[in-house]
Scaffold this active site. Structure first.
Site, PDB file in Angstrom:
ATOM      1  N   ASP A   1     -12.971  -3.330  -0.346  1.00  0.00           N
ATOM      2  CA  ASP A   1     -12.452  -4.573  -1.075  1.00  0.00           C
ATOM      3  C   ASP A   1     -13.611  -5.112  -1.746  1.00  0.00           C
ATOM      4  O   ASP A   1     -13.202  -5.804  -2.884  1.00  0.00           O
ATOM      5  CB  ASP A   1     -12.412  -5.433   0.207  1.00  0.00           C
TER       6      ASP A   1
ATOM      7  N   GLY B   1     -11.860 -12.382   6.339  1.00  0.00           N
ATOM      8  CA  GLY B   1     -12.203 -10.822   6.123  1.00  0.00           C
ATOM      9  C   GLY B   1     -12.502 -10.741   4.604  1.00  0.00           C
ATOM     10  O   GLY B   1     -13.625 -10.152   4.264  1.00  0.00           O
TER      11      GLY B   1
ATOM     12  N   GLY C   1     -12.354 -20.166   0.932  1.00  0.00           N
ATOM     13  CA  GLY C   1     -11.545 -19.348   2.505  1.00  0.00           C
ATOM     14  C   GLY C   1     -13.158 -18.630   2.979  1.00  0.00           C
ATOM     15  O   GLY C   1     -14.005 -18.572   2.307  1.00  0.00           O
TER      16      GLY C   1
ATOM     17  N   LYS D   1      -9.417  -5.561  10.828  1.00  0.00           N
ATOM     18  CA  LYS D   1     -10.453  -5.076   9.570  1.00  0.00           C
ATOM     19  C   LYS D   1     -11.701  -5.043  10.349  1.00  0.00           C
ATOM     20  O   LYS D   1     -12.793  -4.555  10.126  1.00  0.00           O
ATOM     21  CB  LYS D   1     -10.504  -5.876   8.390  1.00  0.00           C
TER      22      LYS D   1
ATOM     23  N   SER E   1       0.607  -1.165   0.063  1.00  0.00           N
ATOM     24  CA  SER E   1      -0.166   0.046  -0.002  1.00  0.00           C
ATOM     25  C   SER E   1       0.864   1.330   0.058  1.00  0.00           C
ATOM     26  O   SER E   1       0.559   2.187  -0.890  1.00  0.00           O
ATOM     27  CB  SER E   1      -0.955  -0.028   1.236  1.00  0.00           C
TER      28      SER E   1
HETATM   29  P1  ATR Z   1      -8.327 -12.354   5.194  1.00  0.00           P
HETATM   30  O1  ATR Z   1      -8.695 -11.247   6.154  1.00  0.00           O
HETATM   31  O2  ATR Z   1      -7.185 -12.148   4.157  1.00  0.00           O
HETATM   32  O3  ATR Z   1      -9.409 -13.214   4.438  1.00  0.00           O
HETATM   33  P2  ATR Z   1      -7.916 -14.386   7.200  1.00  0.00           P
HETATM   34  O4  ATR Z   1      -9.059 -13.773   7.958  1.00  0.00           O
HETATM   35  O5  ATR Z   1      -6.976 -14.831   7.910  1.00  0.00           O
HETATM   36  O6  ATR Z   1      -7.276 -13.446   6.113  1.00  0.00           O
HETATM   37  O7  ATR Z   1      -8.576 -15.704   6.501  1.00  0.00           O
HETATM   38  C1  ATR Z   1      -7.864 -16.498   5.636  1.00  0.00           C
HETATM   39  C2  ATR Z   1      -8.742 -17.806   5.302  1.00  0.00           C
HETATM   40  O8  ATR Z   1      -7.762 -18.677   4.481  1.00  0.00           O
HETATM   41  C3  ATR Z   1      -9.340 -18.642   6.227  1.00  0.00           C
HETATM   42  O9  ATR Z   1     -10.732 -18.948   5.689  1.00  0.00           O
HETATM   43  C4  ATR Z   1      -8.521 -19.683   6.179  1.00  0.00           C
HETATM   44  O10 ATR Z   1      -9.072 -21.132   6.732  1.00  0.00           O
HETATM   45  P3  ATR Z   1      -9.563 -21.463   8.247  1.00  0.00           P
HETATM   46  O11 ATR Z   1     -10.993 -20.646   8.411  1.00  0.00           O
HETATM   47  O12 ATR Z   1      -9.625 -22.885   8.135  1.00  0.00           O
HETATM   48  O13 ATR Z   1      -8.437 -20.873   9.054  1.00  0.00           O
HETATM   49  C5  ATR Z   1      -8.034 -20.042   4.938  1.00  0.00           C
HETATM   50  N1  ATR Z   1      -6.612 -20.633   4.739  1.00  0.00           N
HETATM   51  C6  ATR Z   1      -5.324 -20.029   5.499  1.00  0.00           C
HETATM   52  N2  ATR Z   1      -4.466 -21.020   5.282  1.00  0.00           N
HETATM   53  C7  ATR Z   1      -5.221 -22.160   4.561  1.00  0.00           C
HETATM   54  C8  ATR Z   1      -4.557 -23.319   3.933  1.00  0.00           C
HETATM   55  N3  ATR Z   1      -3.337 -23.748   4.073  1.00  0.00           N
HETATM   56  N4  ATR Z   1      -5.432 -24.122   3.535  1.00  0.00           N
HETATM   57  C9  ATR Z   1      -6.840 -23.884   3.132  1.00  0.00           C
HETATM   58  N5  ATR Z   1      -7.198 -22.648   3.694  1.00  0.00           N
HETATM   59  C10 ATR Z   1      -6.378 -21.882   4.429  1.00  0.00           C
END
Ligand code: ATR
Length: 269
Positions: free
Chosen positions: A105, A130, A127, A69, A22
């Protein structure tokens, strides 16, 4: 632009914030449009105190990133209705000490998908964090058939329930034959660039595959999708669009996106 006593200050608050692009994006735009401002990154642990400092020091605008966030909302004076519905704020505007939270976003993710049509399309979001919340809100609003495939199924079910979607197992993402597949997980991000969140068999010709990971720009998911005949949208697209909307909220200037894209593509070489 020379820094003077009149220079406006903008910032990003996050933890960690060291990898944020950013500052590069916003300082490029401030410079490009000859706006007397500077944009800095702050690694913050106490978000409440950091937000108090925005009004105290007269910081004009702030980007909010992981992990604040959602938690930032309670410290703001006003929340834009869309940010409220999403449950996350990534942008703060300071108007004479009154702080308003926005979410840029969701439009940044939805805008590049609109030309493929979203209404009645099957959309699978990988996923449930956020970013997934913002995108799910947008897909629901545009009338898409929403599926959430998350590693932790409980979290997936909560998100799906919020926006009239269906929660499915991550391994089933291909079975529903989505028209649009969106990765919001960090899988494929540097340094673990040799992995992808779904198996290659999920990717069928004609699908639109979007990745919000922008480091690297060409993730393994997007490379494989391209080889399978899918249309791909990279994470730099969403990153630039969310930043451009922030810049507009702060300065009133609508920046030329293509120039920013060139700048970042050059940097990536
Ligand atoms: P953001 O705000 O960028 O979305 P976050 O809130 O940390 O980041 O969310 C990350 C997402 O990626 C989560 O849904 C996470 O799954 P979990 O709910 O099971 O934790 C997912 N995620 C992160 N690493 C992962 C992995 N190795 N395999 C599958 N899903 C993953």
């Amino acid at each position: 632009m020379t820094i003077t006593a009149r220079t406006d200050v903008f910032a990003v608050f996050g933890h960690p914030v060291i990898h944020s692009k950013s500052p590069a994006l916003h300082n490029f735009l401030l410079n490009r449009y000859q706006y007397n401002g500077v944009y800095l990154a702050f690694d913050v642990t106490d978000i409440q105190k950091a937000i108090e400092s925005v009004a105290t020091l007269g910081i004009k605008g702030v980007s909010i990133t992981i992990p604040f966030k959602t938690s930032v909302i309670e410290y703001l004076d006003k929340i834009d209705p869309e940010a409220q519905a999403i449950g996350a704020v990534n942008t703060i505007v300071n108007q004479n000490g009154r702080l308003t939270g926005y979410n840029t976003d969701y439009t940044a993710a939805i805008e590049p998908l609109k030309k493929f049509g979203i209404q009645h399309k099957t959309v699978c979001i990988l996923g449930a964090g956020g970013a997934a919340h913002a995108i799910a809100y947008g897909i629901h609003k545009e009338g898409g058939r929403l599926f959430i495939a998350n590693r932790t199924s409980e979290k997936g079910a909560i998100l799906a329930g919020k926006f009239n979607g269906e929660s499915i197992d991550l391994s089933r993402a291909g079975d529903i034959r989505p028209d649009i597949l969106i990765n919001t997980t960090s899988v494929g991000m540097f340094p673990d660039i040799d992995v992808m969140p779904v198996s290659p068999e999920c990717l069928k010709k004609g699908m639109v595959v979007m990745d919000i990971v922008y480091n690297p720009i060409q993730t393994l998911l997007l490379k494989t999708a391209g080889q399978s005949g899918c249309t791909t949208i990279d994470g730099l697209t969403m990153f630039i669009l969310q930043g451009a909307s922030q810049f507009s909220l702060w300065t009133g200037i609508t920046p030329d996106i293509s120039q920013v894209r060139h700048y970042f593509s050059d940097q990536d070489r």
